[in-house]
Design an enzyme around this catalytic site. Structure first.
Site, PDB file in Angstrom:
ATOM      1  N   GLU A 171      32.173  -4.010   8.024  1.00 61.72           N
ATOM      2  CA  GLU A 171      32.852  -2.720   7.856  1.00 61.72           C
ATOM      3  C   GLU A 171      33.099  -2.404   6.379  1.00 61.72           C
ATOM      4  O   GLU A 171      34.159  -1.909   5.990  1.00 61.72           O
ATOM      5  CB  GLU A 171      34.177  -2.695   8.644  1.00 61.72           C
ATOM      6  CG  GLU A 171      33.963  -2.533  10.138  1.00 61.72           C
ATOM      7  CD  GLU A 171      35.201  -2.075  10.869  1.00 61.72           C
ATOM      8  OE1 GLU A 171      35.983  -1.311  10.282  1.00 61.72           O
ATOM      9  OE2 GLU A 171      35.374  -2.463  12.022  1.00 61.72           O
ATOM     10  N   GLY A 172      32.112  -2.699   5.565  1.00 61.07           N
ATOM     11  CA  GLY A 172      32.214  -2.461   4.136  1.00 61.07           C
ATOM     12  C   GLY A 172      32.549  -3.749   3.411  1.00 61.07           C
ATOM     13  O   GLY A 172      33.637  -4.296   3.585  1.00 61.07           O
TER      14      GLY A 172
END
Length: 835
Positions: free
Chosen positions: A505-506
């Site tokens: 998620e990043g």
């Protein structure tokens, strides 16, 4: 006005030093309060008249006052030329289309207050702090508790997945429909409840939490709820809620991780002989959770319409569609092996996969809107899933290390009495208090419909990084019990899995250096985005309003930063009294300094600030810890300022300001300001180090937290509420809890033996060897001797680690090329097992 001038003319009758002192006082008052330009103008007139300024100076000042105070004149003579110069020099950062979408997708929440330099604490402390509904609490106490009891983390790792009974239970009890509205067969739970479910599952088994959280995070359900058509919702949401459809979401590619704009997956619109429109999809994705067991793939791709059938142009941009996993050309037959953690993480490919145009989420209206969908949905997901996992793990670490430190003995003492152990224990307890405070604070905002992209990026980055520190500290404390894998081990699998949370998620490096401050400096700043938009739109009027408001903002924060620093925040007001008041004042001081230094960076680097990632990371640290401190203050108030929690609260707040101080020092040492770098690296930096806003929490405070973690009772239960704590002596945490109880119950007996040893009534020896002589001399009773024996047995059981026969250890070894067990035989010469 005449009376005002006459009063200020009084300065001319005072001694020179007093006159100048009065002027400086007025200057600081106007600057600190953020007085509008017309007040500054009147003050300037008064000062000039008071000091008997010559006519030429008064005339010049009057001309300038007219130019700056009358907006049409100011726009023509000043703002217009400045706007052209900024455009030519690229002072303000240009915003790409994808960046603009990301900025427009989120909302500004409390981070905007921190960027302002003058945070509204009453507003910040009035934000909702959510509780569970009756239905949510019953789900947590019922199905979630039961699911945890069904699953053994060790068995999941050995099996590399869940058994059929567990899958059936999760589907029947609606674990994949937590966020789906009740009208579609889901629960429609709040963000707070959703987060709590994931946290509790994470305290039991990481892969279990991941399996439940992914369908309830960014994916088909989330996207359909917000952007799907009524028909799409009616078809998919009930099936997703019951697990009849198993979703995955395919975004990441080999060449497009955090940089989703580089996506190479494509979807091309074409028309068949039946007259209907279709999409021909091609993709190559990786790291897609649940892909290999999915029935429907949420696919992100770049959409093209060569014949312009949709009338939106030939290149429509990123789009999201739902693709059946069994469609021709879809490949979901493989899995990745993420550090051996057995959740389904997979590659997926698609070659010339044909789906109807209505497969687009939102159908034709959704074409080209995928990036906006993703940005809005990611902003919510980052604030729930991974932060919840980190909180669940941190609470388990707090509970388990506290127990272990009270049980384990070295050199005749419980290891929890050693200062070297107290230090990491204090971090575990303090971070856990702070993280749970922030989890609830953010969930309260999400439940109110906010989509704070910057705050959720702060949450994802800091929770996973603090979670990494916590599990490292826990591993150090439990030592061999942490590195020896087996059913008893509480920490090893969390330790192994930690880099996964850091990456997904990043990636955390980019989240810190690009998103938190890089996006926040534009999105959350009161005026920067308005200036950029005005510049891009060539709107002089809008630019004039934003630019001069920005100048006033810089002036005010420069004075606030200076005066709050000199007074150590005492000039600021606090909405509360008591022990928390000083931290509100410090937070006001930090916010003013941060806002001022942010504008210094924007002015010094302009559009090049994007590339100054090291510097941006330090600004991100300040913003992060200001926000985490805010959430901690909110918790302390919401919990009723409980005195027994004060050590946790004080430690968390002091550590937050210590981290803020560290980041400021690094900024002052590295920032490059044209002509003034020496000022920040020299006098300003020196003053910051002398007049610190924060320092590390004291050893005495850390000692209190470490001791509290080792005390059974209401406070320990409250600090670790919401996790699964088995009472079974087959589970690691159950073994720890049993032994801890025994140690507490037997303490008076141990005290008798200790006193007898000190008095030399019995010899110094292991406690079990002291029982017989202690009985003979009547120091303890037979019942007390039994208590000691039971306690020592429980203690020994708790510190024991799992061991296996060679046959047991090797039973799961598999030859990946053949899918069969690897054969082993003994070497008759060495009597060793060879593979």
């Amino acid at each position: 006005m005449e009376a005002f001038i006459q009063e200020l003319a009084f300065f001319s009758e005072l001694p020179a030093w007093a006159s100048w002192g009065g002027v400086i006082a007025v200057l600081f008052i106007l600057g600190y309060t953020g007085a509008p330009i017309w007040i500054w103008t009147l003050a300037g007139f008064a000062a000039l008249f008071g000091f008997g300024a010559p006519v030429w100076l008064l005339s010049t000042y009057t001309l300038l006052a007219v130019i700056f105070n009358i907006k049409p004149i100011r726009r023509t003579l000043i703002s217009g030329p400045i706007m052209k110069a900024l455009d030519a020099l690229n002072i303000l950062p240009a915003i790409s289309e994808t960046e603009q979408t990301a900025i427009d997708s989120g909302t500004v929440w409390m981070e905007g207050e921190l960027f302002s330099g003058k945070p509204d604490f009453k507003k910040m402390m009035s934000q909702p702090y959510p509780e569970f509904t009756k239905q949510e609490q019953e789900f947590l106490d019922g199905p979630v508790e039961e699911l945890c009891s069904m699953v053994s983390d060790w068995d999941v790792f050995q099996r590399k997945g869940f058994d059929d009974e567990t899958w059936k239970f999760m589907k029947e009890k609606g674990f994949f429909g937590l966020i789906i509205p009740e009208e579609y067969g889901g629960y429609g739970f709040s963000a707070n409840a959703h987060s709590a479910v994931v946290a509790k599952l994470a305290s039991r088994c990481g892969p279990l939490a991941t399996t439940v959280m992914v369908p309830n995070s960014l994916g088909p359900a989330e996207l359909l709820m917000h952007y799907g058509t009524d028909e799409q919702k009616k078809h998919y949401l009930p099936r997703l809620a019951t697990g009849e459809e198993m979703p995955c979401f395919a975004l990441t590619e080999p060449n497009a991780g955090s940089d989703a704009g580089s996506m190479e997956s494509t979807g091309e619109v074409f028309k068949r002989d039946d007259g209907n429109l279709y999409l021909k999809l091609n993709w190559d994705k990786r790291y897609i959770t649940l892909a290999s067991i999915s029935t429907v793939i949420g696919l992100a791709f770049k959409m093209y319409d060569p014949e312009e059938y949709l009338g939106k142009g030939k290149e429509l941009g990123i789009t999201c569609a739902l693709v059946p996993s069994d469609a021709d050309g879809v490949d979901i037959g493989k899995r990745h092996d993420p550090l051996g953690v057995p959740f389904y993480n997979c590659p997926t490919k698609g070659e010339d996969v044909i789906v109807p145009i209505d497969a687009i989420i939102g159908e034709k209206e959704g074409a080209g809107n995928g990036w906006r969908m993703l940005m809005e949905s990611l902003a919510v997901g980052r604030g729930i899933s991974l932060p919840a996992q980190s909180v669940g793990g941190s609470k388990m670490a707090t509970r388990a290390t506290g127990a272990y430190a009270a049980i384990r003995k070295q050199f005749g003492l419980n290891i929890g009495k050693f200062e070297g152990i107290e230090e990491p224990m204090a971090r575990i307890g303090g971070y856990t208090y702070l993280m749970d405070a922030s989890r609830r604070y953010i969930c309260g905002a999400l439940d109110q419909g906010a989509k704070p992209a910057v705050v959720t990026a702060i949450a994802k980055y800091n929770f996973t990084e603090l979670g990494r520190e916590i599990v490292n500290d826990a591993m150090d404390i439990v030592g061999g019990a942490g590195i020896s894998r087996g059913p008893r081990n509480i920490f090893a699998h969390s330790y192994i899995a930690t880099p996964i949370a850091i990456t997904v998620e990043g990636a955390n490096i980019l989240t810190r250096t690009l998103m938190i401050f890089g996006q926040g400096a534009i999105r959350s700043h009161p005026y920067a985005l308005k200036e950029i938009n005005a510049l891009m739109d060539k709107d002089v009027k809008a630019f004039d309003d934003a630019f001069w408001s920005h100048i006033g903002h810089v002036v005010q924060n420069s004075f606030r930063s200076m005066l709050l620093s000199i007074t150590r925040g005492r000039l600021a007001s606090s909405p509360v009294g008591g022990p928390a008041a000083k931290y509100y004042k410090k937070l006001a001081w930090a916010s003013a300094s941060f806002a001022f230094m942010s504008d210094i960076a924007l002015g010094s680097y302009g559009g090049a600030l994007k590339m100054k990632e090291k510097l941006a990371g330090r600004y991100a640290d300040i913003l992060s810890w200001m926000f985490l401190a805010t959430a901690t203050l909110r918790r302390y108030e919401a919990d009723g300022r409980q005195e027994e929690d004060r050590e946790y609260f004080e430690w968390a707040m002091q550590h937050a300001f210590y981290r803020i101080q560290t980041a400021f020092d690094e900024i002052y040492n590295e920032i490059e300001v044209p002509g003034l770098s020496w000022l920040f690296r020299g006098p300003v930096g020196l003053w910051s180090r002398i007049n610190r806003i924060g320092k590390k929490p004291s050893d005495k405070l850390g000692h209190k937290i470490a001791q509290a973690m080792q005390e059974q009772g209401e406070q320990r239960d409250r600090m670790t509420s919401g996790i699964y704590t088995s009472t079974s002596l087959e589970d690691g945490i159950g073994i720890y809890e049993h032994a801890m109880t025994k140690v507490k119950e037997s303490f008076p007996v141990y005290k008798k033996l200790y006193k007898a040893t000190k008095a030399r009534e019995i010899e110094k020896a292991h406690v079990l060897k002291q029982i017989t002589p202690a009985l003979e001399k009547g120091i303890i009773t037979e019942e007390e001797a039994k208590v000691i024996r039971e306690t020592e047995a429980a203690r020994f059981d708790a510190i024991s680690v799992d061991s296996f026969t060679l046959e047991q250890y090797n039973r799961n070894a598999v030859d990946p090329s053949k899918g069969k067990g690897i054969k082993r035989k003994k070497n008759p010469e060495t009597d060793k097992v060879n593979i």
